[in-house]
Design an enzyme around this catalytic site. Sequence first.
Site, PDB file in Angstrom:
ATOM      1  N   ASP A  41      60.532  10.740  23.279  1.00  0.00           N
ATOM      2  CA  ASP A  41      59.610  10.407  24.357  1.00  0.00           C
ATOM      3  C   ASP A  41      60.313  10.676  25.696  1.00  0.00           C
ATOM      4  O   ASP A  41      61.519  10.924  25.750  1.00  0.00           O
ATOM      5  CB  ASP A  41      59.163   8.939  24.229  1.00  0.00           C
ATOM      6  CG  ASP A  41      57.833   8.674  24.926  1.00  0.00           C
ATOM      7  OD1 ASP A  41      57.457   9.478  25.790  1.00  0.00           O
ATOM      8  OD2 ASP A  41      57.191   7.656  24.625  1.00  0.00           O
ATOM      9  N   GLU A  68      51.189   1.879  29.688  1.00  0.00           N
ATOM     10  CA  GLU A  68      52.571   1.512  29.365  1.00  0.00           C
ATOM     11  C   GLU A  68      52.936   0.131  29.918  1.00  0.00           C
ATOM     12  O   GLU A  68      52.109  -0.771  29.944  1.00  0.00           O
ATOM     13  CB  GLU A  68      53.529   2.609  29.844  1.00  0.00           C
ATOM     14  CG  GLU A  68      53.184   3.954  29.168  1.00  0.00           C
ATOM     15  CD  GLU A  68      54.239   5.011  29.304  1.00  0.00           C
ATOM     16  OE1 GLU A  68      55.415   4.715  29.088  1.00  0.00           O
ATOM     17  OE2 GLU A  68      53.877   6.170  29.608  1.00  0.00           O
TER      18      GLU A  68
HETATM   19  C1  BGC Z   1      54.579  10.176  33.360  1.00  0.00           C
HETATM   20  C2  BGC Z   1      54.047   9.706  32.078  1.00  0.00           C
HETATM   21  C3  BGC Z   1      55.132   9.055  31.355  1.00  0.00           C
HETATM   22  C4  BGC Z   1      55.783   7.964  32.194  1.00  0.00           C
HETATM   23  C5  BGC Z   1      56.950   7.342  31.497  1.00  0.00           C
HETATM   24  C6  BGC Z   1      55.226   9.062  34.112  1.00  0.00           C
HETATM   25  O1  BGC Z   1      55.834   9.566  35.226  1.00  0.00           O
HETATM   26  O2  BGC Z   1      53.572  10.729  34.133  1.00  0.00           O
HETATM   27  O3  BGC Z   1      53.535  10.761  31.327  1.00  0.00           O
HETATM   28  O4  BGC Z   1      54.624   8.531  30.213  1.00  0.00           O
HETATM   29  O5  BGC Z   1      56.208   8.456  33.396  1.00  0.00           O
HETATM   30  O6  BGC Z   1      57.540   6.308  32.185  1.00  0.00           O
HETATM   31  C1  BGC Z   2      54.706   8.025  26.698  1.00  0.00           C
HETATM   32  C2  BGC Z   2      54.192   8.958  25.648  1.00  0.00           C
HETATM   33  C3  BGC Z   2      53.667  10.202  26.288  1.00  0.00           C
HETATM   34  C4  BGC Z   2      54.730  10.813  27.155  1.00  0.00           C
HETATM   35  C5  BGC Z   2      54.289  12.045  27.872  1.00  0.00           C
HETATM   36  C6  BGC Z   2      55.650   8.700  27.627  1.00  0.00           C
HETATM   37  O1  BGC Z   2      56.025   7.856  28.661  1.00  0.00           O
HETATM   38  O2  BGC Z   2      55.352   6.936  26.086  1.00  0.00           O
HETATM   39  O3  BGC Z   2      53.206   8.322  24.895  1.00  0.00           O
HETATM   40  O4  BGC Z   2      53.262  11.096  25.297  1.00  0.00           O
HETATM   41  O5  BGC Z   2      55.143   9.886  28.130  1.00  0.00           O
HETATM   42  O6  BGC Z   2      53.414  11.768  28.876  1.00  0.00           O
END
Ligand code: BGC
Ligand code: BGC
Length: 846
Positions: free
Chosen positions: A329, A528
Amino acid sequence: MQSRPAFYAIACMAISALPLSGAGMAQDQLSPPANGQVHPDQWPRVAYPRIVAPEGEARVQDLLSQMTVEQKVGQIIQADIGSVTPEEVCEYHLGSVLNGGNSGPGGNDLAPAPEWLALADAFYTASMECPSGGPAIPIMWGTDAVHGHSNIVGATIFPHNVGLGAARDPDLIERIGRATAIEIRVTGQEWTFAPTVTVPQDYRWGRAYEGYSSDPALVASYVGRMVRGLQGPASTAPILAGPHVAASTKHFLADGATVDGKDQGDAAISELELRLVHGAPYIPAMENGVATVMTSFSSWQGVKISGNKGLVTDILKDRLGFGGLVITDWNAHGQIAGCSNSSCPIAIDAGLDMLMAPDTWRDLYASTLAEVKAGTISMARLDDAVARVLRVKQRLGLFEAGKPSTRPLSGDYDLLGAPEHRAVAREAVRKSLVLLKNTGVLPLKPSARILVAGDGADDIARQSGGWTLSWQGTGLDNSDFPGATSLWRGIERAVSAAGGSAELAPDGAFERRPDAAIVVFGETPYAEFQGDIPSLQLRPELRWPIETMRKLKEAGIPVVAVMITGRPLYVNEALNEADAFVTAWLPGSEGGGVADLLFAGADGNPAYDFQGRLPTAWPATARHDGPTLFPFGYGLTYADGAQSWETLPQDSQVADDGRGNGVYFDKGSVAAPWSLVVSQIDGSDSLRLTTVPATGLSGRATITAADHGVQEGARQFAIEAGPGGGAVEIGNDNPTDLSRETNGDVLLLTTLRIDAPPTAPVSMSLRCGASDCGRPLPIPALATLDRGQWRILGVPLKCFAAAGADMTQITAPFRLTTEGAIGFSLSRVALGSAGEADVVAQCPVR
Ligand code: BGC
Ligand code: BGC
């Protein structure tokens, strides 16, 4: 709630069926040992289908033999489109790009669909027409199409998974997967980071809505169908030759088992629970040949999953037979002990085949290359990882597919939000609604006069939740959703078609007395960790529509409550007030599906009946471990007829004073039960901030999201001078007693950044009861802080006490006021100690 006892019952039954070797084993398996050691022989063997024909495998091996080591390292690294150019894709031979939740072509999250396709072409061309040494290897692009092609303006937005779990319809799931894949193909991507197959056990987790259910069997019953819908049947036929894309089951493993539902936390559970509950969905995923698996940010028994070779290699690959690629991830590798974002041989050794290094890929590429050359990473492991990447590309048919824009479905923009896809989404909405109460008001007569109230009624972003156009699903309005239908519009259409009339009045103040009211309320979007909550209650600033329900009831108007939510929450007040209560989850773009269920047809009978059933238990209190109000599987139908209602106790059993951990505001959001309010110094002209961007003080204050620590981890305030000055406050109506903390030398710590220095003195104060208490403390330090620098300002609570505040009656632990202009960003307000502060304010001399 119900899940643990139920799980243990299942687990104990299952133990007797396990191939146990020693008598003491069952006991050992139930008590979690610590350290993340696995016993692969206790895991089932799964036959992962053949996905690459012998000729394809020969090509993979042939390519491998021709590739330079630089090319091999590049293939296992994925960069974010916001941090990489097509030229760099060629220069570093990158194997993949992704668009994170906030990324879009040209830095525009809301870029029109043709720009996505053009960028896909640019990356593809860079990978194929790259003059530097080695064979040409096409790049693949991954996107979070987690509820439809949800990053694209105009795409069909399906209900989030929690709602699909309520629908209990695996066939529908496959059709959603298929429609989603078609829409992805329109804009040229080949890979989605979906489905999420988490089995959440604690709905305080901000990602619980991404999971279908807390029940492993229900989740498992969907996974194979979703994978097939997205990828097509598991075979050696090229995925891209059909209307399909590669899928990814995530987040391996036990992302939904973390202690206290903490995002990216630790699952302190036994290997047995790991396997039976959280491992269950991976069996159908393997059987259906899921192309990729994403590992979790979280830990198991204190060890980060992405660094656990036992789980990734011994279990996922060797035992479950996974033949695709495993990806980490978002910079998750940097969280593994011994790693940083820019170097992590441990993850590769553990079995990761691709590292998602959105903005850190350059350093990671350099270090990985050096580690391979130095032998820290073995060539055999690198070759295996690269072979897995190439196999997925071979299986996609990527080598023959040509430029994205030349592939079937590409550029067929009418397919984005196509009527047939929207029809599937609307069906999904209908099937996901769960009726929790109906004393007889439903179905409504569409020929009646209907009032629609509540703040969520005409807000498509709100009904879509996080991971919609933007990462958190915030900063959007209805104009960003062409072709979509808000709940209000759906109701209005149903009613006017039947000769009735509908009025929208968010605060319930109707112009013409209605025959019945529909009050839409619930959660606002989050993704998240921003959605993690300390207890199962609706944030206080989102509860006012319940008061609207009460007033309407008092006026003798029957009320139907419709709740938009990513999770079951304690809302007994609303359940008591309303005559009918429908949980709509996060229905997405087809709000008409809600009206479909609320109204009767011309013959007086409803056209559809409710079929949604709770995908997890509904709580009787706000305690996550408290009693259940409605069990898993509960849901009324019209066939059940009207039901009597016994008034529920209105006791959340959780302190509503935010005192628990002394955190009032963190990572850009206020903790329950607090609200963030901008007003004049005397409290007038006040704006309660629920979403950003926002404007307050009659245009003198602008509040936006800013980044700190994490994306959108702060709120930025730009306040202009004007009559009445400006105040930013964190408050709530129930007094909190901070006398103990004051006694204990606790400070109020404010993490902030001055963006535009104050033009007049700035003060801090508290509120006791309804008014300011004590003299405001001038904080001259604020004028001297370096612009653009994050600082933690500490103000001893005893300074407020010395200035006259009654510390037993605090209704606002944070108030910042000024007569002048100021620009600042706020990321955290919490109680803490002097050692945590960068600058400590001095108490004024008395
Ligand atoms: C991204 C997300 C990602 C997240 C993780 C964001 O900056 O746009 O896709 O899941 O950071 O912390
Ligand atoms: C998330 C994932 C996601 C990735 C890309 C991460 O922060 O946990 O689920 O696929 O970002 O955006």
